[in-house]
Scaffold this active site. Structure first.
Site, PDB file in Angstrom:
ATOM      1  N   GLU A  65       1.353   0.798  -1.271  1.00  0.00           N
ATOM      2  CA  GLU A  65       0.249   1.103  -0.350  1.00  0.00           C
ATOM      3  C   GLU A  65       0.785   1.424   1.039  1.00  0.00           C
ATOM      4  OE1 GLU A  65      -3.861  -1.030   1.312  1.00  0.00           O
ATOM      5  OE2 GLU A  65      -2.410  -2.186   0.156  1.00  0.00           O
ATOM      6  N   LYS A  86      -8.974   4.793   1.452  1.00  0.00           N
ATOM      7  CA  LYS A  86      -9.516   3.486   1.086  1.00  0.00           C
ATOM      8  C   LYS A  86     -10.918   3.348   1.668  1.00  0.00           C
ATOM      9  CE  LYS A  86      -8.085  -1.385   1.104  1.00  0.00           C
ATOM     10  NZ  LYS A  86      -7.021  -2.331   1.552  1.00  0.00           N
ATOM     11  N   CYS A 125      -5.180  -1.742  -3.255  1.00  0.00           N
ATOM     12  CA  CYS A 125      -5.321  -3.158  -2.961  1.00  0.00           C
ATOM     13  C   CYS A 125      -6.675  -3.723  -3.384  1.00  0.00           C
ATOM     14  CB  CYS A 125      -5.052  -3.369  -1.469  1.00  0.00           C
ATOM     15  SG  CYS A 125      -4.587  -5.043  -1.004  1.00  0.00           S
TER      16      CYS A 125
END
Length: 344
Positions: A47, A129, A163
């Protein structure tokens, strides 16, 4: 001989260069070259690995974060740019699909962004995200659902989440409903402690089972010297250890190679697509096991626009998905203007 493809995949656990984008990019290119020597067709990096995950935001109070936050702005990745072109060229050179997380700079904001480069070097997916987690909200803006899509690549249909997006079952279901064959998961690693790696284990194995797909998970790693460079407080340093679980999971929820929880390195596995049908024959969450007349998911897939009505020649759209990457052209997906209903 089986009619099912077998894809050689690699998940990378690696430490960034906390000083510069150029240093981290150099490590990325070297890892791609090394993986190519083992016949890898798909490689997944952690990430926001370029230039580095903002570990400082987890251990420093907001009033002290200014200098590091501004430095991250300086080193962040613009899409497209020389940095993304370099990765695309390396993917093409090595005939490899590359999935990597970046801190993306779009004018005055940063975003947690996932990039998927096809083996042709073309950037086939750029997504942000949708909700930064906890401390991350001081660093990144929010993404939208325009990037919640599965793309066709040289190795199959790929989806990606970052995540704690994996704790959003509707986000995961949106990718499942698009029949992802390989799910690329990315976590920062070296964060929170061992419990983070244990939670990750549950999360990625459950998604593999529920989606009936392969999951490739990549986490970052900090050396002791890097941890000390982020914070001199022993209590805060403790929060920057553990939390690594680089793994490759089959559609049956099994590890295809021993997970990597410490240090830098690769794990490799051959993804036999026969296992997808084997799993879905028993339980297809978006097919014969679904009840769309009882439960369904509706997605607002329209790209976020902050101002409407501006002349098109004055509107900068760096967050559009790139269809002609090597030519530097950006094109909006017209499907982003639609609201999509996905049955369950």
């Amino acid at each position: 001989m089986s009619d099912y493809p077998i894809v050689r995949a690699a998940a990378v656990q690696i430490s960034p260069d906390l000083e510069s984008l150029a240093g981290t990019l150099h490590k990325v290119l070297n890892m791609i070259d090394e993986a190519a020597e083992s016949g890898v067709e798909l490689i997944v990096f952690p990430e926001t690995f370029l230039p580095y995950y903002p570990y400082f935001s987890f251990v420093l109070p907001p009033v002290s974060q200014g200098p590091e936050h501004l430095r991250l702005y300086k080193e962040a990745v613009v899409v497209p740019s020389d940095t993304t072109r370099t990765i695309g060229n390396k993917a093409k050179e090595r005939n490899m699909v590359v999935v990597i997380g970046v801190n993306e700079r779009d004018n005055g904001s940063l975003y947690n962004t996932q990039l998927v480069f096809d083996a042709t070097g073309e950037l086939i997916l750029k997504r942000r995200k949708i909700t930064p987690t906890y401390h991350e909200r001081m660093i990144w803006g929010q993404g939208d659902a325009s990037g919640l899509k599965v793309v066709d690549s040289a190795v199959g249909r790929i989806g990606a989440l970052a995540c704690w997006e994996h704790y959003n079952p509707l986000a995961r279901y949106s990718l499942m409903a698009q029949h992802e064959q390989i799910h690329c998961a990315q976590f920062p690693g070296s964060l929170v402690g061992p419990i983070f790696g244990e939670q990750m284990e549950v999360t990625i194995r459950h998604h593999a089972l529920e989606s009936g797909c392969f999951v490739i998970n990549s986490t970052g790693w900090l050396t002791e010297a890097q941890i000390e460079s982020v914070s001199l407080d022993p209590a805060m340093q403790k929060a920057l250890r553990g939390g690594c679980n680089t793994a490759i999971i089959s559609p049956e929820g099994k590890h295809l190679a021993p997970a990597l929880t410490e240090g830098e390195g690769f794990i490799y596995a051959d993804l036999d697509f026969r296992l997808i049908d084997k799993r879905k024959r028993m339980m297809d969450s978006v097919g014969h096991y679904a009840r769309p007349e009882l439960l369904n998911l509706q997605i607002n897939a329209k790209k976020t626009e902050y101002v409407e009505g501006l002349p098109t020649e004055n509107v900068n759209k760096p967050d559009s998905n790139v269809s002609l990457f090597n030519k530097g052209e950006l094109s909006d997906d017209t499907a982003h203007d639609e609201t999509i209903s996905i049955p369950n």
